[in-house]
Design a protein around this motif. Structure first.
Motif, PDB file in Angstrom:
ATOM      1  N   HIS A   9      60.639  51.643  32.945  1.00 43.33           N
ATOM      2  CA  HIS A   9      61.934  51.192  33.448  1.00 43.33           C
ATOM      3  C   HIS A   9      62.452  52.261  34.409  1.00 43.33           C
ATOM      4  CE1 HIS A   9      65.556  48.863  33.570  1.00 43.33           C
ATOM      5  NE2 HIS A   9      66.261  49.941  33.343  1.00 43.33           N
ATOM      6  N   MET A  10      62.626  51.880  35.664  1.00 41.95           N
ATOM      7  CA  MET A  10      63.051  52.810  36.708  1.00 41.95           C
ATOM      8  C   MET A  10      64.529  52.585  37.032  1.00 41.95           C
ATOM      9  SD  MET A  10      60.179  54.296  37.167  1.00 41.95           S
ATOM     10  CE  MET A  10      60.469  55.268  38.620  1.00 41.95           C
ATOM     11  N   GLU A  18      67.409  65.126  47.411  1.00 41.04           N
ATOM     12  CA  GLU A  18      67.654  64.178  48.497  1.00 41.04           C
ATOM     13  C   GLU A  18      66.390  63.533  49.049  1.00 41.04           C
ATOM     14  OE1 GLU A  18      70.398  62.773  49.911  1.00 41.04           O
ATOM     15  OE2 GLU A  18      71.400  63.659  48.202  1.00 41.04           O
ATOM     16  N   GLU A  19      65.246  64.243  49.037  1.00 41.81           N
ATOM     17  CA  GLU A  19      64.045  63.669  49.644  1.00 41.81           C
ATOM     18  C   GLU A  19      63.433  62.554  48.808  1.00 41.81           C
ATOM     19  OE1 GLU A  19      62.667  67.378  47.426  1.00 41.81           O
ATOM     20  OE2 GLU A  19      64.234  66.983  48.863  1.00 41.81           O
ATOM     21  N   GLU A  20      63.935  62.328  47.604  1.00 34.81           N
ATOM     22  CA  GLU A  20      63.433  61.234  46.786  1.00 34.81           C
ATOM     23  C   GLU A  20      64.197  59.954  47.105  1.00 34.81           C
ATOM     24  OE1 GLU A  20      62.921  61.933  42.657  1.00 34.81           O
ATOM     25  OE2 GLU A  20      62.167  63.949  42.953  1.00 34.81           O
ATOM     26  N   ALA A  21      63.604  58.819  46.759  1.00 36.91           N
ATOM     27  CA  ALA A  21      64.249  57.530  47.022  1.00 36.91           C
ATOM     28  C   ALA A  21      65.543  57.402  46.219  1.00 36.91           C
ATOM     29  CB  ALA A  21      63.294  56.400  46.656  1.00 36.91           C
ATOM     30  N   HIS A  22      66.542  56.840  46.849  1.00 35.87           N
ATOM     31  CA  HIS A  22      67.831  56.604  46.193  1.00 35.87           C
ATOM     32  C   HIS A  22      68.333  55.214  46.522  1.00 35.87           C
ATOM     33  CE1 HIS A  22      68.681  60.546  44.505  1.00 35.87           C
ATOM     34  NE2 HIS A  22      68.178  61.075  45.596  1.00 35.87           N
ATOM     35  N   HIS A  23      69.295  54.770  45.747  1.00 42.06           N
ATOM     36  CA  HIS A  23      70.001  53.504  45.963  1.00 42.06           C
ATOM     37  C   HIS A  23      69.096  52.287  45.781  1.00 42.06           C
ATOM     38  CE1 HIS A  23      73.105  56.140  47.390  1.00 42.06           C
ATOM     39  NE2 HIS A  23      72.307  56.600  48.351  1.00 42.06           N
ATOM     40  N   PHE A  24      68.181  52.346  44.813  1.00 40.66           N
ATOM     41  CA  PHE A  24      67.354  51.173  44.528  1.00 40.66           C
ATOM     42  C   PHE A  24      67.864  50.496  43.267  1.00 40.66           C
ATOM     43  CE2 PHE A  24      65.103  54.783  42.570  1.00 40.66           C
ATOM     44  CZ  PHE A  24      64.933  54.334  41.266  1.00 40.66           C
TER      45      PHE A  24
END
Length: 56
Positions: A9-10, A18-24
């Protein structure tokens, strides 16, 4: 479950760099390795895979 392994579960974690994916949207996912993964073909990480850009 897929072949006896539960899905991961993500959920977006705003505390990650910040370099990781956000707002998903929250979702469930399952990895599948087509090449040999000593940890198992459904495990999220493969210790044989490296990245020259990884800092850790």
């Amino acid at each position: 479950m897929l072949a006896g392994r539960p899905w991961d579960h993500m959920v977006d974690d705003p505390a990650t760099p910040e370099e990781e994916a956000h707002h998903f949207e929250a979702h469930d996912d399952q990895h599948l390795w087509f090449r040999d993964n000593p940890s198992g073909n459904l495990e999220p990480f493969n210790p044989r895979v490296t990245c020259v850009h990884h800092r850790g």
